[in-house]
Design a protein around this motif. Structure first.
Motif, PDB file in Angstrom:
ATOM      1  N   CYS A 102       0.841  -1.196   0.000  1.00 24.30           N
ATOM      2  CA  CYS A 102       0.000   0.000   0.000  1.00 24.30           C
ATOM      3  C   CYS A 102       0.878   1.250   0.000  1.00 24.30           C
ATOM      4  N   ARG A 103       0.647   2.141  -0.951  1.00 30.00           N
ATOM      5  CA  ARG A 103       1.441   3.373  -1.014  1.00 30.00           C
ATOM      6  C   ARG A 103       1.047   4.356   0.098  1.00 30.00           C
ATOM      7  N   ALA A 104      -0.148   4.166   0.669  1.00 29.70           N
ATOM      8  CA  ALA A 104      -0.580   5.084   1.727  1.00 29.70           C
ATOM      9  C   ALA A 104       0.021   4.724   3.080  1.00 29.70           C
ATOM     10  N   CYS A 105      -0.040   3.434   3.464  1.00 24.40           N
ATOM     11  CA  CYS A 105       0.416   3.060   4.807  1.00 24.40           C
ATOM     12  C   CYS A 105       1.646   2.160   4.797  1.00 24.40           C
ATOM     13  N   GLY A 106       2.024   1.647   3.629  1.00 22.99           N
ATOM     14  CA  GLY A 106       3.246   0.859   3.537  1.00 22.99           C
ATOM     15  C   GLY A 106       3.090  -0.617   3.856  1.00 22.99           C
ATOM     16  N   GLU A 107       1.888  -1.040   4.229  1.00 19.86           N
ATOM     17  CA  GLU A 107       1.683  -2.448   4.603  1.00 19.86           C
ATOM     18  C   GLU A 107       1.574  -3.335   3.370  1.00 19.86           C
ATOM     19  N   LEU A 108       2.041  -4.586   3.521  1.00 12.91           N
ATOM     20  CA  LEU A 108       1.866  -5.581   2.470  1.00 12.91           C
ATOM     21  C   LEU A 108       0.488  -6.204   2.602  1.00 12.91           C
ATOM     22  N   THR A 109      -0.114  -6.541   1.480  1.00 18.38           N
ATOM     23  CA  THR A 109      -1.418  -7.186   1.456  1.00 18.38           C
ATOM     24  C   THR A 109      -1.284  -8.540   0.766  1.00 18.38           C
ATOM     25  N   TRP A 110      -1.708  -9.571   1.460  1.00 17.42           N
ATOM     26  CA  TRP A 110      -1.700 -10.915   0.884  1.00 17.42           C
ATOM     27  C   TRP A 110      -2.941 -11.627   1.353  1.00 17.42           C
ATOM     28  N   CYS A 111      -3.699 -12.277   0.451  1.00 18.38           N
ATOM     29  CA  CYS A 111      -3.420 -12.479  -0.962  1.00 18.38           C
ATOM     30  C   CYS A 111      -3.905 -11.257  -1.762  1.00 18.38           C
ATOM     31  N   PRO A 112      -3.705 -11.248  -3.086  1.00 17.79           N
ATOM     32  CA  PRO A 112      -4.042 -10.063  -3.877  1.00 17.79           C
ATOM     33  C   PRO A 112      -5.496  -9.596  -3.672  1.00 17.79           C
ATOM     34  N   ARG A 113      -5.637  -8.285  -3.452  1.00 13.23           N
ATOM     35  CA  ARG A 113      -6.950  -7.672  -3.214  1.00 13.23           C
ATOM     36  C   ARG A 113      -6.995  -6.312  -3.905  1.00 13.23           C
ATOM     37  N   PRO A 114      -8.183  -5.804  -4.105  1.00 12.56           N
ATOM     38  CA  PRO A 114      -8.276  -4.480  -4.725  1.00 12.56           C
ATOM     39  C   PRO A 114      -7.928  -3.347  -3.764  1.00 12.56           C
ATOM     40  N   SER A 115      -7.886  -3.623  -2.455  1.00 15.44           N
ATOM     41  CA  SER A 115      -7.565  -2.560  -1.509  1.00 15.44           C
ATOM     42  C   SER A 115      -6.766  -3.107  -0.338  1.00 15.44           C
ATOM     43  N   CYS A 116      -6.101  -2.200   0.360  1.00 16.00           N
ATOM     44  CA  CYS A 116      -5.233  -2.535   1.493  1.00 16.00           C
ATOM     45  C   CYS A 116      -6.049  -3.099   2.664  1.00 16.00           C
ATOM     46  N   VAL A 117      -5.548  -4.192   3.265  1.00 13.16           N
ATOM     47  CA  VAL A 117      -6.260  -4.782   4.401  1.00 13.16           C
ATOM     48  C   VAL A 117      -6.116  -3.942   5.664  1.00 13.16           C
ATOM     49  N   GLU A 118      -5.101  -3.067   5.714  1.00  9.95           N
ATOM     50  CA  GLU A 118      -4.877  -2.254   6.912  1.00  9.95           C
ATOM     51  C   GLU A 118      -5.684  -0.965   6.901  1.00  9.95           C
ATOM     52  N   CYS A 119      -5.596  -0.223   5.767  1.00 14.03           N
ATOM     53  CA  CYS A 119      -6.204   1.116   5.763  1.00 14.03           C
ATOM     54  C   CYS A 119      -7.298   1.280   4.705  1.00 14.03           C
ATOM     55  N   GLY A 120      -7.474   0.264   3.867  1.00  8.21           N
ATOM     56  CA  GLY A 120      -8.514   0.365   2.848  1.00  8.21           C
ATOM     57  C   GLY A 120      -8.081   1.142   1.617  1.00  8.21           C
ATOM     58  N   GLY A 121      -6.836   1.634   1.617  1.00  9.77           N
ATOM     59  CA  GLY A 121      -6.335   2.380   0.471  1.00  9.77           C
ATOM     60  C   GLY A 121      -6.329   1.523  -0.791  1.00  9.77           C
TER      61      GLY A 121
END
Ligand SMILES: [Zn+2]
Length: 143
Positions: A36-55
Motif C-alpha cells: 500500500c502506497r498510503a500506509c506501507g503495509e503488504l497485502t496478501w493475498c491479492p486484493r483491490p484494496s489494502c487490508v490495513e487502511c482500505g487504500g
C-alpha cells in the motif's frame, strides 16, 4: 469391463486481472506482493484494496523470497477422490511460512526429505512451473 482410469488433473490457480502481476512475476522467478502506497503495509493475498487502511493505491513489491517455517503437516495418505491428483507426491509437506517481510504464506516445503522439515526452519522460495502460465511458489531449506 473396467473403465479406463484417467490421470486426475490438478486444480490450478485462476489468473485474473488482479492476480496476473503475481503470476507473471512467479513465472520470472520473483515473489511479489501488493504494498500500500498510503500506509506501507503488504497485502496478501491479492486484493483491490489494502487490508490495513482500505487504500486502493497498491503497487507490486518484490520480496526477498526468504522465510521461516511457522507450522506444517506431512500428507502421507489420500483423503477423498479430489486428492488423487496429488497421489504421486505423497508424502509431501504443506506449510505456513512466515516471510521475512511479515506475511504468512501457505505453501509446500520441497527439496528435502519430509522428516527433515521443522518448525523454525529457514527456507527460501523456489518456483515450480506446473503449466505454461503458472509457476507455483514453494519453499526449500535455505542454502
Ligand atoms: Zn494501507
Amino acid at each position: 469391463m473396467a473403465e479406463a482410469r484417467t490421470e486426475p488433473r490438478r486444480p490450478l490457480p485462476e489468473i485474473t486481472e488482479l492476480t496476473a502481476p503475481f503470476w507473471q512475476a512467479a513465472k520470472e522467478g520473483r515473489l511479489v506482493m501488493q504494498r500500500c502506497r498510503a500506509c506501507g503495509e503488504l497485502t496478501w493475498c491479492p486484493r483491490p484494496s489494502c487490508v490495513e487502511c482500505g487504500g486502493e493505491d497498491l503497487e507490486w513489491d518484490q520480496l526477498s523470497g526468504r522465510g521461516t517455517v511457522y507450522t506444517f503437516t506431512v500428507i502421507r495418505q489420500l483423503a477423498g477422490r479430489g486428492a488423487r491428483a496429488f497421489e504421486k507426491d505423497i508424502p509431501y509437506v504443506i506449510a505456513w511460512v512466515d516471510l521475512e517481510e511479515g506475511p504468512r504464506f501457505y505453501t509446500n516445503i520441497v527439496g528435502c526429505p519430509v522428516d527433515d522439515v521443522e518448525i523454525g526452519m529457514k527456507v527460501e522460495v523456489v518456483f515450480d512451473p506446473v503449466s505454461d502460465d503458472i509457476s507455483l511458489p514453494k519453499f526449500k531449506p535455505r542454502s
